[in-house]
Write a protein that holds these residues in place. Sequence first.
Motif, mmCIF file in Angstrom:
data_model
loop_
_atom_site.group_PDB
_atom_site.id
_atom_site.type_symbol
_atom_site.label_atom_id
_atom_site.label_comp_id
_atom_site.label_asym_id
_atom_site.label_seq_id
_atom_site.Cartn_x
_atom_site.Cartn_y
_atom_site.Cartn_z
ATOM 1 N N UNK A 23 60.188 73.390 -6.854
ATOM 2 C CA UNK A 23 58.975 74.201 -6.797
ATOM 3 C C UNK A 23 57.970 73.788 -7.870
ATOM 4 N N UNK A 24 58.452 73.543 -9.080
ATOM 5 C CA UNK A 24 57.585 73.205 -10.208
ATOM 6 C C UNK A 24 58.167 71.970 -10.896
ATOM 7 N N UNK A 25 57.786 70.758 -10.460
ATOM 8 C CA UNK A 25 58.358 69.537 -11.034
ATOM 9 C C UNK A 25 58.127 69.397 -12.533
ATOM 10 N N UNK A 26 57.044 69.992 -13.055
ATOM 11 C CA UNK A 26 56.769 69.863 -14.493
ATOM 12 C C UNK A 26 57.822 70.553 -15.350
ATOM 13 N N UNK A 27 58.645 71.426 -14.745
ATOM 14 C CA UNK A 27 59.703 72.100 -15.505
ATOM 15 C C UNK A 27 60.949 71.238 -15.655
#
Length: 647
Positions: free
Chosen positions: A489-493
């Motif tokens: 959902x949030x690749x930056x995490x």
Amino acid sequence: MIPRCIQRSHFALRLRRIDVHSYSSPHGLRFLTASPTPTPSGSRQFLRYGRKAAKYAAFTCFSAVLGLSVVIGGVFIHDVFTYSDRHIDRVPVSPLALHPECGGPNNLPVASVLVGDEDNSSLVPIKDKPRLVIVGGGWGAVSTLQSIHPGDYHVTLISPDTFTTFTPLLPSAAVGTVNVRSLVESLRKVIARVHGQLIHGRAVDLVMSERLLEVETVSVNGETRNIYVPYDKLVIAVGSVSSTHGVSGLQHCFQLKTIADAQAIRRRILDNFEMASLPSTSEEERKRLLSFVVCGGGPTGVETAAEIFDLCQEDIINYFPKILREQVSIHVIQSRGHILNTYSEAISKFAEEKFQRDGVELITSARVGEVRPDHVIYTTKDPDIGAVVEHTIPTNFVLWSTGIAMNPFTARVSSLLPNQVHKKAIEVDAHLRVNGAPLGDVYAIGDCATIETSLVSHLLELVEEACWTQDGKIDFDEWEIMVKRIKKKIPMASLHLDKVRALFDLYDSDADNKLNLNELAVLLQEIGNKITALPATAQVAAQQGKYLGHKLHLLAAKRDTLVANELPAGADEAVTGPFTYRHLGSLAYIGNAAVFDLGRLSFTGGLAAMYAWRSIYWSEQVSMRTRALLMIDWIVRGVWGRDLSRL
């Protein structure tokens, strides 16, 4: 007969170009004698080499003349076919394009059919394709246009300008290092590849329930008229504006975001030097006119200060009174402790040392309080007494380049949607879809968008997907499932979820090898706080535009399959993964030198680095036309200097 050994010797002598003579002995035997060929004199060697050089020179001149003749002949042939009469008869135009129907909440003309829709109907039938409307003409919009395929959509571009600008070189244009015409490319030429249409106007409102975009257009006599442009998919790429930070008097400042800004800055700089050279100008006034203040130590501010320094060193000193160069002062005011604070520490230090050698004053850890017509007021904190000290710099030029804020249209869209709490941009998900808008209808890219970093808002959804146990807690196996969902959902995490077991044990306060809802919420909250939002740079906008253009092409190519599977709204996940930013490095020009921040590798240098900087920017141009013009500008500046005339 002559013995074989003598024959061999005679043959060898002939190979060595030795003259062979024979004579007879008194006994009737014939002997061979050899005399070496005389060595040519120095004058003969000179003549021989001279003849060769003349041949080479003649061949070179002939080749040059032949090449020039071919070029000139090609130009003449091109002109023959260019300047020919071409008649267009019976151009098809839909009646709805000339007399659109009115509708929408404000009963405005609805541009459901455009004037040029029928032009390419025989080549690419696009008038019945889904409507893709792109708002903006910057890096994100152009990258999207360059990535989609002709015939995928009925494309309409909404832009207040008819051209796209290569913004990284605006500081160079502000002092005349390059011409502003070398940094722009017509949007009509860019959009022609996909057979799209351009509407010269400004987006002002959005009606999502009816899929209508309200656009403000300006007529010939200056009157404004609003129209509706229908869409099936909308891409918002309107960029941003400069943040004021609550500072008063910014109407006396220049900004550097557009071609008009660069032209205004160039006029002010040349006006200052012309007024300072007048005999009626006092010394105090001359120093004020030659004082240049840059508010902001980011790439734009640093490069502008470096370009002004280069202008003074390379052109002003040659064509203006020498006293002007002596009294020039350049000041950079930075709120942080270092300039280029987003770069590595080594690069910041190199740039600061370069400016110190050049005499550019760096004022760090300072805040601008007010800008007045004839001076700038800023404050610093005295380290000895801890008190705030106020300072003043007399000046007639102030550049404001600190932070970004919402574009008016971005602010309007954000106000229409729920859960849009970001103050600088529209919040989008990892697929660049605007949060709160109908799924798959509205996208936002570039400076006007920011990818969500909050994980707590997805808490219940993540828990449900991770198979919530009956006792109200999740074990480690379920936590691993949740981590996979978060990364998707949030690749930056992903960078903050490498040590899965360590995180689980850290927040398992009661050591029961399970996490309850409160422990999980705290864990997700702290991870979300560590995620850094993507910077508002041209590189991010370009990558997002390419990603979105590729996604839109796949959606168009698989349209029938997606509709058959009843997935038209949430089809993004079916064709592509989430957007992943790949940092390719940052660079900045600091006055006949350049710095490169490539992540783990940093590179600084003088002339060689400057040419590497130029090469990168040259390769990133939109078209070969702008590349050619940019190369010519650099050559002209190197040979004849900058143009110092004020137009």
